[in-house]
Design a protein around this motif. Structure first.
Motif, mmCIF file in Angstrom:
data_model
loop_
_atom_site.group_PDB
_atom_site.id
_atom_site.type_symbol
_atom_site.label_atom_id
_atom_site.label_comp_id
_atom_site.label_asym_id
_atom_site.label_seq_id
_atom_site.Cartn_x
_atom_site.Cartn_y
_atom_site.Cartn_z
ATOM 1 N N PHE A 221 0.773 -1.338 0.080
ATOM 2 C CA PHE A 221 -0.389 0.016 0.196
ATOM 3 C C PHE A 221 0.509 0.935 0.108
ATOM 4 C CE2 PHE A 221 0.163 -2.106 4.199
ATOM 5 C CZ PHE A 221 0.519 -1.145 4.877
ATOM 6 N N SER A 222 0.699 2.420 -0.663
ATOM 7 C CA SER A 222 0.620 3.446 0.062
ATOM 8 C C SER A 222 0.670 4.157 1.808
ATOM 9 C CB SER A 222 0.444 4.822 -1.002
ATOM 10 O OG SER A 222 0.790 4.864 -1.880
ATOM 11 N N ALA A 223 1.538 5.184 2.722
ATOM 12 C CA ALA A 223 1.232 5.827 3.991
ATOM 13 C C ALA A 223 1.832 6.602 3.249
ATOM 14 C CB ALA A 223 2.715 4.359 3.930
ATOM 15 N N SER A 224 1.435 7.329 4.305
ATOM 16 C CA SER A 224 1.797 8.457 4.043
ATOM 17 C C SER A 224 1.501 8.982 5.868
ATOM 18 C CB SER A 224 1.993 8.920 3.254
ATOM 19 O OG SER A 224 0.389 9.913 3.228
ATOM 20 N N SER A 225 1.996 10.557 5.916
ATOM 21 C CA SER A 225 1.515 11.290 7.726
ATOM 22 C C SER A 225 2.135 12.320 6.687
ATOM 23 C CB SER A 225 2.042 10.450 8.337
ATOM 24 O OG SER A 225 3.363 10.502 9.009
ATOM 25 N N ASP A 226 1.933 13.657 7.915
ATOM 26 C CA ASP A 226 2.218 14.726 7.763
ATOM 27 C C ASP A 226 4.223 14.602 8.182
ATOM 28 O OD1 ASP A 226 0.215 16.199 8.105
ATOM 29 O OD2 ASP A 226 -0.264 16.555 9.700
ATOM 30 N N GLY A 227 4.583 13.283 8.905
ATOM 31 C CA GLY A 227 5.830 13.652 8.656
ATOM 32 C C GLY A 227 6.205 12.808 7.978
ATOM 33 N N LEU A 228 5.751 11.729 7.225
ATOM 34 C CA LEU A 228 6.252 10.612 6.049
ATOM 35 C C LEU A 228 5.550 11.311 4.728
ATOM 36 C CD1 LEU A 228 7.749 8.148 5.428
ATOM 37 C CD2 LEU A 228 5.349 7.035 5.655
ATOM 38 N N ASP A 229 6.527 11.723 4.505
ATOM 39 C CA ASP A 229 6.169 11.574 2.348
ATOM 40 C C ASP A 229 5.703 10.267 1.878
ATOM 41 O OD1 ASP A 229 6.384 14.437 2.363
ATOM 42 O OD2 ASP A 229 8.652 14.138 1.399
ATOM 43 N N PRO A 230 4.829 10.888 0.893
ATOM 44 C CA PRO A 230 4.007 8.642 0.309
ATOM 45 C C PRO A 230 4.551 8.089 0.098
ATOM 46 C CG PRO A 230 2.418 10.501 -0.192
ATOM 47 C CD PRO A 230 3.874 11.601 0.293
ATOM 48 N N SER A 231 5.379 6.534 0.364
ATOM 49 C CA SER A 231 6.090 5.721 0.632
ATOM 50 C C SER A 231 5.747 4.923 0.084
ATOM 51 C CB SER A 231 6.746 5.960 2.074
ATOM 52 O OG SER A 231 7.937 6.618 2.600
ATOM 53 N N VAL A 232 6.112 3.553 -0.328
ATOM 54 C CA VAL A 232 5.792 2.448 -0.683
ATOM 55 C C VAL A 232 5.740 1.241 0.254
ATOM 56 C CG1 VAL A 232 5.850 1.026 -2.601
ATOM 57 C CG2 VAL A 232 6.067 2.942 -2.996
ATOM 58 N N GLU A 233 4.913 0.780 1.044
ATOM 59 C CA GLU A 233 5.196 -0.068 2.565
ATOM 60 C C GLU A 233 4.821 -1.714 1.616
ATOM 61 O OE1 GLU A 233 6.384 3.242 5.162
ATOM 62 O OE2 GLU A 233 4.241 1.255 5.550
ATOM 63 N N ILE A 234 4.625 -2.775 2.813
ATOM 64 C CA ILE A 234 3.655 -3.960 2.453
ATOM 65 C C ILE A 234 4.587 -4.131 4.187
ATOM 66 C CG2 ILE A 234 4.764 -4.546 0.802
ATOM 67 C CD1 ILE A 234 6.572 -7.064 2.258
ATOM 68 N N VAL A 235 3.020 -5.167 3.940
ATOM 69 C CA VAL A 235 2.690 -6.208 5.873
ATOM 70 C C VAL A 235 2.586 -7.611 5.019
ATOM 71 C CG1 VAL A 235 2.350 -4.278 6.675
ATOM 72 C CG2 VAL A 235 0.470 -5.416 5.848
ATOM 73 N N GLY A 236 2.923 -8.622 6.002
ATOM 74 C CA GLY A 236 2.546 -9.939 5.630
ATOM 75 C C GLY A 236 2.668 -10.619 6.444
ATOM 76 N N ARG A 237 1.965 -11.953 6.324
ATOM 77 C CA ARG A 237 1.606 -13.460 7.772
ATOM 78 C C ARG A 237 2.252 -14.740 7.005
ATOM 79 N NH1 ARG A 237 -2.583 -13.589 9.994
ATOM 80 N NH2 ARG A 237 -2.721 -16.162 9.722
ATOM 81 N N VAL A 238 1.798 -15.432 7.373
ATOM 82 C CA VAL A 238 2.700 -16.600 7.216
ATOM 83 C C VAL A 238 1.475 -17.661 7.831
ATOM 84 C CG1 VAL A 238 4.878 -16.118 7.023
ATOM 85 C CG2 VAL A 238 4.002 -17.274 9.400
ATOM 86 N N PRO A 239 0.731 -18.497 7.541
ATOM 87 C CA PRO A 239 -0.543 -19.642 7.835
ATOM 88 C C PRO A 239 -0.284 -19.757 9.920
ATOM 89 C CG PRO A 239 0.615 -20.492 6.007
ATOM 90 C CD PRO A 239 1.312 -19.588 6.747
ATOM 91 N N ALA A 240 1.008 -19.457 10.661
ATOM 92 C CA ALA A 240 1.225 -20.344 11.437
ATOM 93 C C ALA A 240 0.544 -18.388 12.061
ATOM 94 C CB ALA A 240 2.420 -20.582 11.648
ATOM 95 N N ASP A 241 0.575 -17.520 11.952
ATOM 96 C CA ASP A 241 0.526 -15.994 12.468
ATOM 97 C C ASP A 241 -1.094 -16.387 13.042
ATOM 98 O OD1 ASP A 241 3.306 -15.001 12.583
ATOM 99 O OD2 ASP A 241 2.185 -14.319 10.416
ATOM 100 N N PRO A 242 -1.013 -15.482 14.361
ATOM 101 C CA PRO A 242 -2.930 -15.840 14.397
ATOM 102 C C PRO A 242 -3.581 -15.374 13.215
ATOM 103 C CG PRO A 242 -1.129 -15.117 16.068
ATOM 104 C CD PRO A 242 -0.773 -14.719 15.255
ATOM 105 N N ALA A 243 -5.174 -15.563 12.999
ATOM 106 C CA ALA A 243 -5.541 -14.725 13.168
ATOM 107 C C ALA A 243 -5.732 -13.807 12.859
ATOM 108 C CB ALA A 243 -7.033 -15.554 12.930
ATOM 109 N N GLY A 244 -6.079 -13.412 11.170
ATOM 110 C CA GLY A 244 -5.898 -11.470 11.520
ATOM 111 C C GLY A 244 -4.945 -10.908 11.428
ATOM 112 N N ASP A 245 -3.570 -11.748 12.276
ATOM 113 C CA ASP A 245 -2.125 -10.478 12.116
ATOM 114 C C ASP A 245 -1.594 -10.553 11.177
ATOM 115 O OD1 ASP A 245 -2.809 -10.749 15.145
ATOM 116 O OD2 ASP A 245 -1.196 -11.628 15.516
#
Length: 518
Positions: free
Chosen positions: A429-453
């Motif tokens: 996704f795109s990420a931005s704030s007053d202190g962060l100019d629009p940047s490119v980021e990802i998050v992720g999970r593996v099947p063993a992670d708690p559901a929704g995390d």
């Protein structure tokens, strides 16, 4: 006494009661191609340059009033923990300056890309380029997008209107380029490569839109029996989502092709077609699955079965309602309806939160099937990305897990989500704030992670500028795809800014894979 309730009101009442509404069955609309041909090698095509001029591309128009829940997002959480991914390539793709020969630059770039056997193809609003997926070296371009239809004649060749999709048909090893024509007579232009080389020749097609109206925001999914596309139809007001199936079998070999379409009511605001990932096909005869936002606690789920031999046998079944955690859209674009909640000062981004974000990725794991989808919500005080995994779509779809990725002081929006063959999930996704100019980021999970995390985030590109006087336009989408060779390596492309300005965006192309995927 006969009821005087409108169809829209009846649907909303049924949703409020938790009952799947039964919409009046629509008859399939059959259209034949206007024309098809076989092109020469794309690498030999040189399109004439146009005089560039900074401008705003046609806006992805709102399809309804914003949705709002009466409670805070119950599944919102901050991603945390180290995300175990190995980085591959990470380089800049097409920039605004690369689009001048195509008549640009435009805002937004409609950043889109796909990975094939040996290449990555990126296509922004009016310009595309082909890259070697091993080195990142440019193989072809940047060149105007309507180069796919050079010599074809008609508006597919002469227009270059954006709202583009580039896809890779993994089962056939072919590229599919798709672009609408945004002036009457409205068309959908499709080009299917003859080999896995994106710079080679293409079977090219032009199809009229059956409604004869403006086909906004088209999205394309690859399925064994057809190429499925969805459109938001305006005439001039919103007339409902339209779903079309294009004859994949004939288009792969350059034969005359037809399309079968279903026009939905205005209560179906926007849909995404399922798009096949992985080496295992859906169960034999499985319809294409289509998903959309129904209300602040439900998703619409449809099944599109096409029969090109006997089009009257084609069906568009549904909707089923899939219950999800309550959400509120974060609305900050120009609409006639007040947005709830209003974004804080300085945080205005074009979230296009009235629809699911491209793609609706499908995977058959053998013991279960999964669909993953995402959209932008008001996850807290700022924008967050809500995501879902839906299982068992062929028989009785149910929500397996969900979550909303937020941060207390950062906007996340304009996401794209996939699963690899190990069941790992990546969300960019795109990420931005007053202190962060629009940047490119990802998050992720593996099947063993708690559901929704989710774990992360990992930053692919740090913005060092912002979009100024931008009409609050961003996106209008990004894309994550899975490498067909190893079914593990993931490719993401998204926009960001290196330096501040009105139209001088850049894009980033990144490959990575989870350490757990072998």
């Amino acid at each position: 006494m006969k009821s005087s309730l409108s169809a829209s009101f009846q649907v909303l009442c049924l949703i409020a009661l938790g009952v799947a509404p039964t919409l009046a069955p629509a008859n399939p609309i059959v259209t034949r191609e206007l024309k098809h041909d076989l092109s020469g090698p794309l690498r030999d095509v040189l399109m004439p340059a146009k005089s560039g001029g900074a401008q705003q591309a046609p806006e992805a128009q709102p399809t309804r009033a914003p949705l709002s829940a009466s409670q805070a997002d119950p599944v919102a959480s901050t991603a945390s923990g180290a995300l175990a991914v190995g980085m591959g390539l990470n380089f800049d793709g097409i920039s605004a300056t690369d689009t001048v020969a195509s008549g640009g630059p435009f805002v937004p770039p409609d950043t889109n890309g796909a990975v094939g056997a040996t290449q990555f193809v990126q296509w922004v609003n009016v310009t595309f380029a082909v890259y070697d997926k091993t080195t990142g070296a440019t193989v072809l371009g940047p060149t105007p997008g309507n180069s796919f239809w050079k010599g074809f004649g008609g508006p597919c060749e002469t227009r270059n209107d954006g709202d583009i999709i580039i896809q890779y048909d993994k089962a056939a090893g072919r590229w599919i380029a798709a672009q609408p024509v945004f002036v009457a007579p409205f068309m959908y232009c499709l080009a299917v490569s003859t080999t896995s080389d994106a710079t080679g020749s293409y079977h090219r097609y032009a199809f009229a839109l059956p409604a004869g109206d403006f086909p906004d925001y088209p999205k394309l999914g690859v399925w064994p029996d057809a190429y499925y596309a969805t459109f938001n139809i305006f005439s001039p007001k919103f007339a409902g989502a339209m779903a079309c199936a294009y004859d994949r079998a004939n288009m792969l070999v350059g034969k005359a092709a037809s399309a079968v379409c279903f026009q939905q009511a205005t209560t179906v605001s926007s849909l995404l077609p399922s798009d096949l990932d992985g080496k295992t096909a859906p169960p034999a005869g499985a319809p294409n699955f289509m998903l959309g936002l129904a209300d602040a606690t439900h998703l619409f789920f449809f099944r599109f079965h096409v029969d090109f031999a006997t089009p009257a046998n084609s069906t568009f079944a549904g909707p089923d309602l899939i219950l999800v955690a309550p959400f509120s859209e974060i609305c900050n674009r120009s609409t006639t309806v007040a947005c709830i909640p209003e974004p804080p000062p300085g945080q205005k981004v074009d979230a296009i939160s009235d629809r699911l974000m491209y793609r609706l990725a499908y995977r058959n794991f053998g013991d279960h099937e999964s669909l993953v989808a995402n959209h932008t919500v008001a996850g807290g005080p700022l924008a967050g990305v809500r995501w879902y995994e839906i299982r068992n779509p062929s028989t009785a779809p149910f929500l397996f897990q969900q979550g909303t990725v937020i941060a207390p002081d950062v906007n996340f929006w304009m996401g794209s989500i996939v699963m690899d063959k190990a069941g790992d999930v990546a969300l960019g996704f795109s990420a931005s704030s007053d202190g962060l100019d629009p940047s490119v980021e990802i998050v992720g999970r593996v099947p063993a992670d708690p559901a929704g995390d989710m774990k992360g985030p990992v930053t692919f590109a740090v913005g060092t500028g912002v979009q100024q006087a931008s009409f609050h336009r961003w996106g209008d989408y990004s894309s994550m795809s899975v490498d067909p060779k190893d079914d593990c390596t993931l490719w993401y492309t998204q926009e960001y800014y290196v330096s501040s300005g009105k139209f001088n965006w850049s894009t980033r192309i990144t490959s990575f894979k989870f350490s757990s995927c072998k």
